[in-house]
Design a protein around this motif. Sequence first.
Motif, PDB file in Angstrom:
ATOM      1  N   TYR A   1       0.844  -1.184   0.000  1.00 64.22           N
ATOM      2  CA  TYR A   1       0.000   0.000   0.000  1.00 64.22           C
ATOM      3  C   TYR A   1       0.886   1.242   0.000  1.00 64.22           C
ATOM      4  O   TYR A   1       2.080   1.161   0.253  1.00 64.22           O
ATOM      5  CB  TYR A   1      -0.866   0.012   1.252  1.00 64.22           C
ATOM      6  CG  TYR A   1      -1.819  -1.135   1.352  1.00 64.22           C
ATOM      7  CD1 TYR A   1      -2.831  -1.297   0.405  1.00 64.22           C
ATOM      8  CD2 TYR A   1      -1.721  -2.066   2.377  1.00 64.22           C
ATOM      9  CE1 TYR A   1      -3.714  -2.350   0.490  1.00 64.22           C
ATOM     10  CE2 TYR A   1      -2.614  -3.120   2.472  1.00 64.22           C
ATOM     11  CZ  TYR A   1      -3.600  -3.258   1.525  1.00 64.22           C
ATOM     12  OH  TYR A   1      -4.480  -4.288   1.615  1.00 64.22           O
TER      13      TYR A   1
ATOM     14  N   TYR B   1      -8.858 -13.100  16.650  1.00 64.88           N
ATOM     15  CA  TYR B   1     -10.154 -12.545  16.236  1.00 64.88           C
ATOM     16  C   TYR B   1     -10.778 -11.641  17.308  1.00 64.88           C
ATOM     17  O   TYR B   1     -11.210 -10.524  17.039  1.00 64.88           O
ATOM     18  CB  TYR B   1     -11.132 -13.682  15.929  1.00 64.88           C
ATOM     19  CG  TYR B   1     -10.725 -14.534  14.766  1.00 64.88           C
ATOM     20  CD1 TYR B   1     -10.800 -14.026  13.461  1.00 64.88           C
ATOM     21  CD2 TYR B   1     -10.273 -15.830  14.942  1.00 64.88           C
ATOM     22  CE1 TYR B   1     -10.427 -14.800  12.378  1.00 64.88           C
ATOM     23  CE2 TYR B   1      -9.900 -16.608  13.864  1.00 64.88           C
ATOM     24  CZ  TYR B   1      -9.975 -16.096  12.583  1.00 64.88           C
ATOM     25  OH  TYR B   1      -9.600 -16.856  11.518  1.00 64.88           O
TER      26      TYR B   1
ATOM     27  N   LEU C   1     -14.606  -8.210  11.707  1.00 66.20           N
ATOM     28  CA  LEU C   1     -14.958  -9.624  11.604  1.00 66.20           C
ATOM     29  C   LEU C   1     -14.991 -10.068  10.138  1.00 66.20           C
ATOM     30  O   LEU C   1     -14.497 -11.145   9.795  1.00 66.20           O
ATOM     31  CB  LEU C   1     -16.322  -9.889  12.271  1.00 66.20           C
ATOM     32  CG  LEU C   1     -16.355  -9.713  13.790  1.00 66.20           C
ATOM     33  CD1 LEU C   1     -17.742  -9.978  14.323  1.00 66.20           C
ATOM     34  CD2 LEU C   1     -15.334 -10.623  14.472  1.00 66.20           C
TER      35      LEU C   1
ATOM     36  N   MET D   1     -13.265  -8.777   7.790  1.00 65.94           N
ATOM     37  CA  MET D   1     -11.878  -8.772   7.320  1.00 65.94           C
ATOM     38  C   MET D   1     -11.141 -10.029   7.792  1.00 65.94           C
ATOM     39  O   MET D   1     -10.451 -10.677   7.015  1.00 65.94           O
ATOM     40  CB  MET D   1     -11.185  -7.526   7.881  1.00 65.94           C
ATOM     41  CG  MET D   1     -10.073  -6.991   7.014  1.00 65.94           C
ATOM     42  SD  MET D   1      -9.213  -5.635   7.822  1.00 65.94           S
ATOM     43  CE  MET D   1     -10.356  -4.310   7.670  1.00 65.94           C
ATOM     44  N   ASP D   2     -11.301 -10.363   9.079  1.00 65.64           N
ATOM     45  CA  ASP D   2     -10.544 -11.477   9.653  1.00 65.64           C
ATOM     46  C   ASP D   2     -11.071 -12.835   9.209  1.00 65.64           C
ATOM     47  O   ASP D   2     -10.319 -13.695   8.768  1.00 65.64           O
ATOM     48  CB  ASP D   2     -10.567 -11.394  11.182  1.00 65.64           C
ATOM     49  CG  ASP D   2      -9.565 -10.381  11.696  1.00 65.64           C
ATOM     50  OD1 ASP D   2      -8.751  -9.918  10.888  1.00 65.64           O
ATOM     51  OD2 ASP D   2      -9.592 -10.056  12.890  1.00 65.64           O
ATOM     52  N   PHE D   3     -12.400 -13.002   9.332  1.00 65.00           N
ATOM     53  CA  PHE D   3     -12.954 -14.323   9.010  1.00 65.00           C
ATOM     54  C   PHE D   3     -13.003 -14.559   7.506  1.00 65.00           C
ATOM     55  O   PHE D   3     -12.845 -15.690   7.046  1.00 65.00           O
ATOM     56  CB  PHE D   3     -14.346 -14.483   9.633  1.00 65.00           C
ATOM     57  CG  PHE D   3     -14.287 -14.808  11.092  1.00 65.00           C
ATOM     58  CD1 PHE D   3     -13.985 -16.095  11.513  1.00 65.00           C
ATOM     59  CD2 PHE D   3     -14.492 -13.832  12.048  1.00 65.00           C
ATOM     60  CE1 PHE D   3     -13.910 -16.391  12.863  1.00 65.00           C
ATOM     61  CE2 PHE D   3     -14.417 -14.122  13.402  1.00 65.00           C
ATOM     62  CZ  PHE D   3     -14.126 -15.408  13.807  1.00 65.00           C
TER      63      PHE D   3
ATOM     64  N   LYS E   1     -10.861 -13.315   5.483  1.00 63.65           N
ATOM     65  CA  LYS E   1      -9.497 -13.130   4.992  1.00 63.65           C
ATOM     66  C   LYS E   1      -9.496 -12.161   3.796  1.00 63.65           C
ATOM     67  O   LYS E   1      -8.993 -12.460   2.723  1.00 63.65           O
ATOM     68  CB  LYS E   1      -8.875 -14.467   4.589  1.00 63.65           C
ATOM     69  CG  LYS E   1      -8.876 -15.472   5.725  1.00 63.65           C
ATOM     70  CD  LYS E   1      -7.679 -16.401   5.666  1.00 63.65           C
ATOM     71  CE  LYS E   1      -7.695 -17.450   6.746  1.00 63.65           C
ATOM     72  NZ  LYS E   1      -7.976 -16.924   8.107  1.00 63.65           N
TER      73      LYS E   1
ATOM     74  N   THR F   1      -9.038  -8.100   2.109  1.00 58.80           N
ATOM     75  CA  THR F   1      -8.272  -6.861   2.238  1.00 58.80           C
ATOM     76  C   THR F   1      -9.224  -5.763   2.726  1.00 58.80           C
ATOM     77  O   THR F   1     -10.440  -5.909   2.633  1.00 58.80           O
ATOM     78  CB  THR F   1      -7.683  -6.438   0.885  1.00 58.80           C
ATOM     79  OG1 THR F   1      -8.777  -6.093   0.030  1.00 58.80           O
ATOM     80  CG2 THR F   1      -6.874  -7.547   0.252  1.00 58.80           C
ATOM     81  N   PRO F   2      -8.654  -4.650   3.242  1.00 55.43           N
ATOM     82  CA  PRO F   2      -9.520  -3.541   3.650  1.00 55.43           C
ATOM     83  C   PRO F   2     -10.423  -3.087   2.496  1.00 55.43           C
ATOM     84  O   PRO F   2     -11.586  -2.751   2.706  1.00 55.43           O
ATOM     85  CB  PRO F   2      -8.527  -2.442   4.040  1.00 55.43           C
ATOM     86  CG  PRO F   2      -7.283  -3.160   4.414  1.00 55.43           C
ATOM     87  CD  PRO F   2      -7.246  -4.392   3.560  1.00 55.43           C
TER      88      PRO F   2
END
Lengths: 331, 134, 151, 122
Positions: free
Chosen positions: A143, C19, D22, D24-26, D28, D30-31
């Motif tokens: 980025y 998480y 959540l 983003m993490d679960f 996987k 990108t923003p």
Amino acid sequence: MVIEFKSKPSILANGAVAGPLEKKSVFYSYFDSIVEDERWNEKTNEQGHSTMILDACDIVMKKANIKNLDVDFFLSGDLVNQMTPSNFAARELAISFIGLFSACATSVSSVIIASLLTELGASQLAIAGAASQHNAIEKQFRYPNYYGAKKPATAQWTVTAAGYALVGKHNPEYPSIVAATVGKVVDYGDTNPFHMGGAMAPAAYDTIVAHLKKRNQKFQDYDLIMTGDLGKIGLKILKAMFAQAGVTPEELQLLRDAGAEFYGEDQAFQAGASGAGCSAAVYFSYIIQQLKSGRFKRVLLCATGALLSPLSFQQGESIPCTAHAIELTME
Amino acid sequence: MKKMAFFFFVPLLLTGCSGNEKTIEVYDVLDDAQKRVEVREVLDSNEDVYSGTAIFVDQQLLVAVQAKPWLDYKKEKIEKELTKQFEERFTEFDVLVSADYKLFWEANKLMEEKDQQKVNDKVKKLKELEKEET
Amino acid sequence: MEQEQYKNLEQQITPPTPYMKNALIAFFVGGIICTIGHAITYFYIIFFDFTEKTVGNPTVSTMIFLSMLLTGFGLYKKLGQFAGAGSAVPVTGFGNAVISAAIEHRTEGVVLGIGGNIFKLAGSVILFGVASAFFVALIKLILVTIGVVQW
Amino acid sequence: MIFIDFLLAFVIGGFICLIGQLIMDFGKLTPGHTLSILVVAGAILSGLGLYQPLIDLAGAGATIPITSFGHSLTQGAIAEAQKHGWVGVLTGMFEVTSSGISAAIVFGFIAAFIFKPKGKAN
């Protein structure tokens, strides 16, 4: 493919420079110079990158007491598109130049080519090495530098550093390159660009195993086996792979990684350092000095490279990786 | 997760403590006691509102109310209900009921104002503001 | 070593994503940013001629201005590393995406550098915002026309 | 009362960010993916008439998260569709704007001339 050099080319001089942030490196005291401005007082990061390469080469030539006209070949690579920093540095140096791209393994692949040219008798003196500049690489692969994204614990920090070596005919007073392994491209299907260590570990494993097998050696034959930039987690994975293959914990102590150690235990750098300049700067400062001082007699340097581009990643391709190794001895 | 639960329960607890003490203020140049009582009646009967300010000036009635924060989501409904009630009681006035904080804030500032013309102008201006959309 | 075997090994050694911790940090940082925004909302309502309906625009602009300062001094990057979605989801994160790209590509010129790359990261947000607005409005219009719902 | 008002902004704003984390993490993701999903979610909620009550309730807690982008764009398009019917859905697209986009462009342009990126780790 393992190459054994009969003429045993030597590393006659070495130079490593680094940026301001690399003062935090545990290898800081081994570097030849630290520049306070990460752009090397140039206007852009890419220009600074190029100047950094020139800086390192100047140090190498000064140490060997030679001028650029005395050098036959310049072999260099970096991670910027089309390797412009190396190309521009070569323009200033005016030495016959081949640009090399093995990603972060360029530090070793360039020395392998230089050794081959020396063995062939085509080269009396060749400068080989690699460099990376944090901002320029970050911008290209990830980025913008000021973008606030959370990087996972497996992410690594691209170093701002350059390491170069002067390869010449065998000289018993200097470390010699006795053998090298050109690695295959290994791909275990990893796709996470923030977990390069995990993607590269199999490549390092493949190359080290191939080298030891052909050379009929064991871990104990070395004082040190050092990989390039697997990082803390990548190194753990590599050690686990060797452990599964029956390497004992004592032997595994000989296995270290430049990227994992580079910034010490600083949490800000997550899993450690990466970048072509990481292995180059450590190999061509700390390792060479340790060899010269006689602390190490035989080392295996295995630089790893992740051969991806932002494009290939976005198109959903996995990350192919490679690793090249050189075996250095000191008589 | 415990912390989150805490934050969800705090508003509920506070609901219980806030009581029925409504701050209701009326500005009326004629100072008609009957009007005061009626405004109070309407606002007191509405459970969703905790504070209100009514301004009678020049055939106009501006009622600025504040709904309980956790009931803000039905602001529009509250406004509509109150408008209906006020219009029934004050047929001769041009009624505007708003739950917007801006109107509430300005209306309260007008409470001390003696100059009727100024109040009149301000109320007109507030009515225009209220109509503005993004 | 087989690919599958390696995947297992890699997964064992790679630290798991925290998480719970990530979500809580995102909640608190995001909440704090919104609370600051809320204070700005009251500031504009009290001192300027904005109602609750119209105050959104100045609030968002002010937040993006603050985001510019934090981005320019390299602080938003640090916040992002700490907070994850907590700093990415508020509009300040959108501002950070636009502003950081503009700063980064300045060296490539005003037109091709800034102009060509300013929406490098935030472009997808605008694309999906406008496209989904179009389809939602279209669907609503169809539903209203056939009499299922009212405006 | 004002305290509860701020608390609502904090809780609801934080909750939207939590959902983003959540995803983003679960997932996987990108923003960029996450924010796109949230914007679409905001547009859909807006179409269902649920986002305006959320803003009434939480104030900046609902206008600051990126979901409000989808909401304001959708409200713009719906307003045009309401006025001009079928044509409005199309022309509405040229009328809708979001202050966030304009502000980000202007401040981004200014910042590009003031700041230079540096690589700092901490």
